[in-house]
Design a protein around this motif. Structure first.
Motif, PDB file in Angstrom:
ATOM      1  N   TYR A  29      -1.889  -5.746  -2.887  1.00 37.58           N
ATOM      2  CA  TYR A  29      -2.648  -4.966  -1.904  1.00 37.58           C
ATOM      3  C   TYR A  29      -1.663  -4.354  -0.926  1.00 37.58           C
ATOM      4  O   TYR A  29      -0.800  -5.053  -0.382  1.00 37.58           O
ATOM      5  CB  TYR A  29      -3.623  -5.902  -1.189  1.00 37.58           C
ATOM      6  CG  TYR A  29      -4.207  -5.388   0.107  1.00 37.58           C
ATOM      7  CD1 TYR A  29      -5.366  -4.622   0.114  1.00 37.58           C
ATOM      8  CD2 TYR A  29      -3.627  -5.704   1.336  1.00 37.58           C
ATOM      9  CE1 TYR A  29      -5.927  -4.181   1.302  1.00 37.58           C
ATOM     10  CE2 TYR A  29      -4.177  -5.268   2.525  1.00 37.58           C
ATOM     11  CZ  TYR A  29      -5.323  -4.508   2.508  1.00 37.58           C
ATOM     12  OH  TYR A  29      -5.879  -4.069   3.680  1.00 37.58           O
ATOM     13  N   TYR A  30      -1.762  -3.051  -0.699  1.00 33.59           N
ATOM     14  CA  TYR A  30      -0.830  -2.363   0.188  1.00 33.59           C
ATOM     15  C   TYR A  30      -1.589  -1.624   1.277  1.00 33.59           C
ATOM     16  O   TYR A  30      -2.480  -0.826   1.004  1.00 33.59           O
ATOM     17  CB  TYR A  30       0.030  -1.368  -0.599  1.00 33.59           C
ATOM     18  CG  TYR A  30       0.845  -2.006  -1.691  1.00 33.59           C
ATOM     19  CD1 TYR A  30       1.837  -2.938  -1.404  1.00 33.59           C
ATOM     20  CD2 TYR A  30       0.613  -1.680  -3.025  1.00 33.59           C
ATOM     21  CE1 TYR A  30       2.588  -3.531  -2.405  1.00 33.59           C
ATOM     22  CE2 TYR A  30       1.359  -2.271  -4.038  1.00 33.59           C
ATOM     23  CZ  TYR A  30       2.333  -3.193  -3.727  1.00 33.59           C
ATOM     24  OH  TYR A  30       3.067  -3.786  -4.731  1.00 33.59           O
ATOM     25  N   ASP A  31      -1.198  -1.909   2.493  1.00 32.92           N
ATOM     26  CA  ASP A  31      -1.808  -1.256   3.652  1.00 32.92           C
ATOM     27  C   ASP A  31      -0.708  -1.038   4.688  1.00 32.92           C
ATOM     28  O   ASP A  31       0.044  -0.077   4.607  1.00 32.92           O
ATOM     29  CB  ASP A  31      -2.949  -2.120   4.182  1.00 32.92           C
ATOM     30  CG  ASP A  31      -3.644  -1.508   5.385  1.00 32.92           C
ATOM     31  OD1 ASP A  31      -3.430  -0.312   5.657  1.00 32.92           O
ATOM     32  OD2 ASP A  31      -4.411  -2.212   6.066  1.00 32.92           O
ATOM     33  N   ARG A  32      -0.554  -1.985   5.597  1.00 30.39           N
ATOM     34  CA  ARG A  32       0.506  -1.863   6.598  1.00 30.39           C
ATOM     35  C   ARG A  32       1.888  -1.960   5.961  1.00 30.39           C
ATOM     36  O   ARG A  32       2.882  -1.536   6.571  1.00 30.39           O
ATOM     37  CB  ARG A  32       0.341  -2.928   7.672  1.00 30.39           C
ATOM     38  CG  ARG A  32      -0.837  -2.708   8.604  1.00 30.39           C
ATOM     39  CD  ARG A  32      -0.656  -3.485   9.892  1.00 30.39           C
ATOM     40  NE  ARG A  32       0.575  -3.115  10.577  1.00 30.39           N
ATOM     41  CZ  ARG A  32       0.690  -2.065  11.373  1.00 30.39           C
ATOM     42  NH1 ARG A  32      -0.332  -1.263  11.571  1.00 30.39           N
ATOM     43  NH2 ARG A  32       1.844  -1.801  11.963  1.00 30.39           N
ATOM     44  N   GLU A  33       1.963  -2.517   4.775  1.00 28.61           N
ATOM     45  CA  GLU A  33       3.243  -2.593   4.079  1.00 28.61           C
ATOM     46  C   GLU A  33       3.857  -1.205   3.883  1.00 28.61           C
ATOM     47  O   GLU A  33       5.078  -1.056   3.833  1.00 28.61           O
ATOM     48  CB  GLU A  33       3.067  -3.274   2.718  1.00 28.61           C
ATOM     49  CG  GLU A  33       2.667  -4.738   2.779  1.00 28.61           C
ATOM     50  CD  GLU A  33       1.169  -4.947   2.954  1.00 28.61           C
ATOM     51  OE1 GLU A  33       0.726  -6.112   2.940  1.00 28.61           O
ATOM     52  OE2 GLU A  33       0.437  -3.947   3.106  1.00 28.61           O
ATOM     53  N   ILE A  34       2.997  -0.207   3.771  1.00 28.53           N
ATOM     54  CA  ILE A  34       3.484   1.161   3.586  1.00 28.53           C
ATOM     55  C   ILE A  34       4.155   1.653   4.866  1.00 28.53           C
ATOM     56  O   ILE A  34       5.243   2.239   4.833  1.00 28.53           O
ATOM     57  CB  ILE A  34       2.321   2.079   3.178  1.00 28.53           C
ATOM     58  CG1 ILE A  34       1.729   1.598   1.852  1.00 28.53           C
ATOM     59  CG2 ILE A  34       2.788   3.533   3.075  1.00 28.53           C
ATOM     60  CD1 ILE A  34       0.389   2.213   1.512  1.00 28.53           C
ATOM     61  N   ILE A  35       3.521   1.391   6.004  1.00 30.33           N
ATOM     62  CA  ILE A  35       4.114   1.740   7.297  1.00 30.33           C
ATOM     63  C   ILE A  35       5.465   1.045   7.458  1.00 30.33           C
ATOM     64  O   ILE A  35       6.463   1.656   7.868  1.00 30.33           O
ATOM     65  CB  ILE A  35       3.178   1.331   8.450  1.00 30.33           C
ATOM     66  CG1 ILE A  35       1.889   2.158   8.418  1.00 30.33           C
ATOM     67  CG2 ILE A  35       3.886   1.475   9.801  1.00 30.33           C
ATOM     68  CD1 ILE A  35       2.052   3.594   8.812  1.00 30.33           C
ATOM     69  N   SER A  36       5.496  -0.245   7.119  1.00 30.27           N
ATOM     70  CA  SER A  36       6.737  -1.017   7.255  1.00 30.27           C
ATOM     71  C   SER A  36       7.843  -0.431   6.396  1.00 30.27           C
ATOM     72  O   SER A  36       9.006  -0.335   6.826  1.00 30.27           O
ATOM     73  CB  SER A  36       6.492  -2.477   6.867  1.00 30.27           C
ATOM     74  OG  SER A  36       5.518  -3.072   7.705  1.00 30.27           O
ATOM     75  N   ALA A  37       7.497  -0.034   5.166  1.00 33.46           N
ATOM     76  CA  ALA A  37       8.505   0.514   4.258  1.00 33.46           C
ATOM     77  C   ALA A  37       9.033   1.849   4.767  1.00 33.46           C
ATOM     78  O   ALA A  37      10.247   2.111   4.726  1.00 33.46           O
ATOM     79  CB  ALA A  37       7.911   0.671   2.863  1.00 33.46           C
ATOM     80  N   VAL A  38       8.137   2.707   5.253  1.00 33.74           N
ATOM     81  CA  VAL A  38       8.568   3.999   5.791  1.00 33.74           C
ATOM     82  C   VAL A  38       9.479   3.788   7.000  1.00 33.74           C
ATOM     83  O   VAL A  38      10.529   4.441   7.126  1.00 33.74           O
ATOM     84  CB  VAL A  38       7.351   4.853   6.184  1.00 33.74           C
ATOM     85  CG1 VAL A  38       7.790   6.114   6.934  1.00 33.74           C
ATOM     86  CG2 VAL A  38       6.558   5.246   4.941  1.00 33.74           C
ATOM     87  N   ALA A  39       9.098   2.872   7.880  1.00 32.32           N
ATOM     88  CA  ALA A  39       9.906   2.592   9.069  1.00 32.32           C
ATOM     89  C   ALA A  39      11.278   2.054   8.685  1.00 32.32           C
ATOM     90  O   ALA A  39      12.308   2.478   9.219  1.00 32.32           O
ATOM     91  CB  ALA A  39       9.177   1.593   9.968  1.00 32.32           C
ATOM     92  N   ARG A  40      11.305   1.122   7.740  1.00 33.34           N
ATOM     93  CA  ARG A  40      12.557   0.507   7.321  1.00 33.34           C
ATOM     94  C   ARG A  40      13.492   1.531   6.688  1.00 33.34           C
ATOM     95  O   ARG A  40      14.692   1.552   6.984  1.00 33.34           O
ATOM     96  CB  ARG A  40      12.258  -0.621   6.340  1.00 33.34           C
ATOM     97  CG  ARG A  40      13.483  -1.436   5.927  1.00 33.34           C
ATOM     98  CD  ARG A  40      13.075  -2.665   5.142  1.00 33.34           C
ATOM     99  NE  ARG A  40      12.322  -2.337   3.942  1.00 33.34           N
ATOM    100  CZ  ARG A  40      11.020  -2.536   3.782  1.00 33.34           C
ATOM    101  NH1 ARG A  40      10.302  -3.066   4.770  1.00 33.34           N
ATOM    102  NH2 ARG A  40      10.406  -2.225   2.651  1.00 33.34           N
ATOM    103  N   ARG A  41      12.952   2.404   5.855  1.00 28.15           N
ATOM    104  CA  ARG A  41      13.782   3.373   5.144  1.00 28.15           C
ATOM    105  C   ARG A  41      14.318   4.461   6.062  1.00 28.15           C
ATOM    106  O   ARG A  41      15.276   5.153   5.717  1.00 28.15           O
ATOM    107  CB  ARG A  41      12.981   3.983   3.996  1.00 28.15           C
ATOM    108  CG  ARG A  41      12.735   2.992   2.875  1.00 28.15           C
ATOM    109  CD  ARG A  41      11.690   3.449   1.881  1.00 28.15           C
ATOM    110  NE  ARG A  41      12.103   4.615   1.128  1.00 28.15           N
ATOM    111  CZ  ARG A  41      11.765   4.835  -0.145  1.00 28.15           C
ATOM    112  NH1 ARG A  41      11.038   3.939  -0.790  1.00 28.15           N
ATOM    113  NH2 ARG A  41      12.142   5.921  -0.765  1.00 28.15           N
TER     114      ARG A  41
END
Length: 207
Positions: A29-41
């Motif tokens: 399940y992906y939700d805030r994980e997407i925000i985290s990945a964009v921020a990290r990258r």
């Protein structure tokens, strides 16, 4: 590859339904994980990324722009860059296999994967009640303030959706299943939607 995308009105319980579907089906399940990945990258603060991608910092953007982020003359450079990065993250997550993705216009960005597209909605009273029940002590709004917030978030989501599609956000023609959560238990509803998903993918011949 089986992908379920969950678009939703703010306060309708779409996020919770997506998580419960994940539990029923055993898929990531992906939700805030997407925000985290964009921020990290991009070496950025998650709060800033969320604000740009979710809170509507796209004022002045035409409602129809040819379904591309490549040329958005009215958008700040950071906004264009983060939208492109979000697209890359979504494609990378989809490449890993079966999953459920909430929001982010994943239904449009991942269209070539033929996802099962859900839209979750509810009446205003139910949405207001859900938001009040889940708000923290430092997020107490009057009913009028909360209703204004609901409408603003939905307007931003509709505006982002219009960047990629001629169909209005929430229009039933754009989804395979529209789920009205008004007066329903999401715990009870999730297994029913999961069974629908299994049947749908089976009829699509999706391995």
């Amino acid at each position: 590859m089986k992908i379920i995308t969950v678009s939703r009105e703010f306060g309708s319980g779409g996020r919770e339904l997506g998580k419960r579907l994940s539990d029923c089906l055993g898929w990531p399940y992906y939700d805030r994980e997407i925000i985290s990945a964009v921020a990290r990258r991009n070496a950025l603060d998650e709060g800033y990324v969320e604000d740009v991608l979710e809170q509507g910092h796209f004022r002045g953007v035409p409602l129809t722009i040819g379904r591309t982020f490549a040329y958005l003359p009215s958008m700040p450079h950071d906004s264009r860059q983060l939208l492109q990065e979000q697209r890359r993250v979504l494609r990378a997550l989809a490449a890993h296999g079966d999953c459920i993705i909430v929001g982010r216009n994943a239904d449009l960005i991942l269209a070539e994967h033929r996802p099962l597209k859900l839209f979750v909605y509810a009446d205003l009273e139910s949405r207001l009640r859900r938001c009040r029940e889940r708000s923290s002590d430092d997020e107490r709004f009057t009913l009028r303030e909360l209703e204004r917030k609901l409408r603003q978030v939905d307007q931003h989501r509709a505006r982002h959706h219009a960047m990629l599609s001629d169909l209005p956000w929430g229009s039933r023609e754009g989804y395979h299943l529209c789920v009205n959560t008004t007066g329903l238990s999401l715990k009870t509803l999730a297994p029913l939607v999961a069974e629908y998903a299994r049947s749908w993918f089976s009829q699509q011949g999706t391995p």
